[in-house]
Design a protein around this motif. Structure first.
Motif, PDB file in Angstrom:
ATOM      1  N   TRP A  80     -16.785 -51.177  -2.764  1.00 42.55           N
ATOM      2  CA  TRP A  80     -15.832 -50.809  -3.914  1.00 42.55           C
ATOM      3  C   TRP A  80     -15.070 -51.994  -4.350  1.00 42.55           C
ATOM      4  N   SER A  83      -9.099 -53.042  -6.576  1.00 39.86           N
ATOM      5  CA  SER A  83      -9.095 -52.771  -7.836  1.00 39.86           C
ATOM      6  C   SER A  83      -9.944 -53.085  -8.671  1.00 39.86           C
ATOM      7  N   ALA A  85     -13.187 -52.092  -8.199  1.00 44.92           N
ATOM      8  CA  ALA A  85     -13.925 -50.666  -8.381  1.00 44.92           C
ATOM      9  C   ALA A  85     -15.486 -50.952  -8.931  1.00 44.92           C
ATOM     10  N   ALA A  88     -17.693 -47.616  -9.909  1.00 45.16           N
ATOM     11  CA  ALA A  88     -17.155 -46.990 -10.962  1.00 45.16           C
ATOM     12  C   ALA A  88     -17.493 -47.616 -12.379  1.00 45.16           C
ATOM     13  N   ARG A 117     -16.526 -41.293  -5.378  1.00 55.53           N
ATOM     14  CA  ARG A 117     -15.195 -41.728  -5.904  1.00 55.53           C
ATOM     15  C   ARG A 117     -15.498 -42.446  -7.010  1.00 55.53           C
ATOM     16  N   HIS A 121     -14.034 -41.384 -10.971  1.00 52.65           N
ATOM     17  CA  HIS A 121     -13.460 -42.346 -11.749  1.00 52.65           C
ATOM     18  C   HIS A 121     -14.037 -42.366 -13.173  1.00 52.65           C
ATOM     19  N   LEU A 138     -11.947 -41.020  -0.401  1.00 50.78           N
ATOM     20  CA  LEU A 138     -11.028 -41.124  -1.347  1.00 50.78           C
ATOM     21  C   LEU A 138      -9.839 -42.063  -0.836  1.00 50.78           C
ATOM     22  N   SER A 139      -8.881 -42.660  -1.814  1.00 53.43           N
ATOM     23  CA  SER A 139      -7.707 -43.459  -1.460  1.00 53.43           C
ATOM     24  C   SER A 139      -6.799 -42.357  -0.633  1.00 53.43           C
ATOM     25  N   GLU A 146      -1.990 -48.210  -0.787  1.00 57.46           N
ATOM     26  CA  GLU A 146      -3.009 -47.488  -1.799  1.00 57.46           C
ATOM     27  C   GLU A 146      -2.210 -46.692  -2.808  1.00 57.46           C
ATOM     28  N   ASP A 149      -6.122 -41.924  -6.321  1.00 61.43           N
ATOM     29  CA  ASP A 149      -7.149 -41.735  -7.325  1.00 61.43           C
ATOM     30  C   ASP A 149      -6.599 -41.185  -8.467  1.00 61.43           C
ATOM     31  N   SER A 175      -9.958 -35.223   0.595  1.00 67.08           N
ATOM     32  CA  SER A 175     -10.636 -34.568  -0.590  1.00 67.08           C
ATOM     33  C   SER A 175      -9.883 -33.381  -0.868  1.00 67.08           C
ATOM     34  N   TYR A 178      -6.979 -34.091  -3.090  1.00 61.76           N
ATOM     35  CA  TYR A 178      -7.412 -34.828  -4.489  1.00 61.76           C
ATOM     36  C   TYR A 178      -7.542 -33.592  -5.164  1.00 61.76           C
TER      37      TYR A 178
END
Length: 255
Positions: A80, A83, A85, A88, A117, A121, A138-139, A146, A149, A175, A178
């Motif tokens: 990942w 930042s 990412a 994504a 994730r 995003h 997930l963060s 962190e 998300d 999760s 989130y």
């Protein structure tokens, strides 16, 4: 500490599953986003992509009468990477490639672990109709280093998260938190719990695949969702975000 530079290489789509050029136009696409690690700019191992292929095949078979095609996304790198990412960004590239190849068709993003994730995003892309996040990584907003998300990109999409309650790698409570935030901005959000199953959801793989097919077909092609999915989408928190995935789910479904 500066991030390690990403080697020059491109993401790519795996071969087309389901619809092909002799079977008429593609009317929907499932993009499968494999898992990965927190960091790493080396070329990805083939294992995560192979791990999601059975689900890709299952979805392609279920959606073939509707004109569905499925692809597994192959990332540029295995991590990942904060930042950056990278997965994504690769998911967004894959969405652009789908538009280039197939035109204006709805897309369901289906991700596992880190790929879940990435799917969440990338959900703001105009082609995205729905997102299925399986055992998402997930963060943790409780950590000072962190950021949470984002969820606003989910507005206007159908969103389903599914997580094993005994996941030893990715905290199922994150999760849930989130999904709770997502539900506040997008009522078409639900979450299923697979009780006593771990990260790979191996014990209830058949049920998870059936749930994925049911959600994808209902979202992309306006088929009727199964009763549990309807109930989960309609129920307020916490009920609609802690919906148990029943043993044997999908046995009576026709897809």
């Amino acid at each position: 500490m500066a991030q390690q530079a990403l080697p020059v290489r491109e993401a790519r789509l795996g071969r087309q599953l389901g619809r092909n050029g002799t079977q008429g136009a593609v009317s929907g696409v499932a993009l499968l986003l494999p898992g990965g690690g927190a960091t790493g700019v080396r070329r990805p191992s083939p294992v995560p992509a192979l791990a999601v292929r059975p689900l890709a095949v299952r979805l392609a078979r279920a959606g073939r009468p509707e004109g569905l095609t499925a692809h597994v996304v192959h990332y540029r790198c295995r991590g990942w990477n904060g930042s950056a990412a990278h997965p994504a960004r690769d998911a967004t590239w894959a969405l652009e490639e789908v538009v280039r190849r197939y035109g204006d068709v709805p897309v369901c993003l289906v991700g596992t672990g880190m790929g879940a994730r990435a799917a969440l995003h990338a959900a703001g892309h105009p082609a995205v109709n729905s997102v299925l996040a399986i055992a998402p990584w997930l963060s943790d907003p409780r950590r000072h280093d962190e950021q949470p998300d984002p969820v606003k990109q989910l507005i206007g999409r159908r969103v389903l998260l599914v997580h094993g309650t005994n996941d030893e790698r990715h905290d199922p409570d994150l999760s849930y938190r989130y999904a709770e935030r997502a539900k506040k901005v997008n009522r078409d959000t639900c979450r299923f719990e697979v009780h006593s199953d771990g990260h790979s959801l191996h014990q209830h793989r058949t049920e998870v695949h059936a749930l994925a097919a049911d959600f994808m077909l209902g979202s992309l092609f306006a088929r009727d969702y199964s009763r549990p999915v309807k109930d989960a989408l309609a129920a307020p928190p916490p009920l609609g975000l802690r919906m148990p995935l029943a043993s044997g789910f999908g046995a009576s479904l026709r897809h």
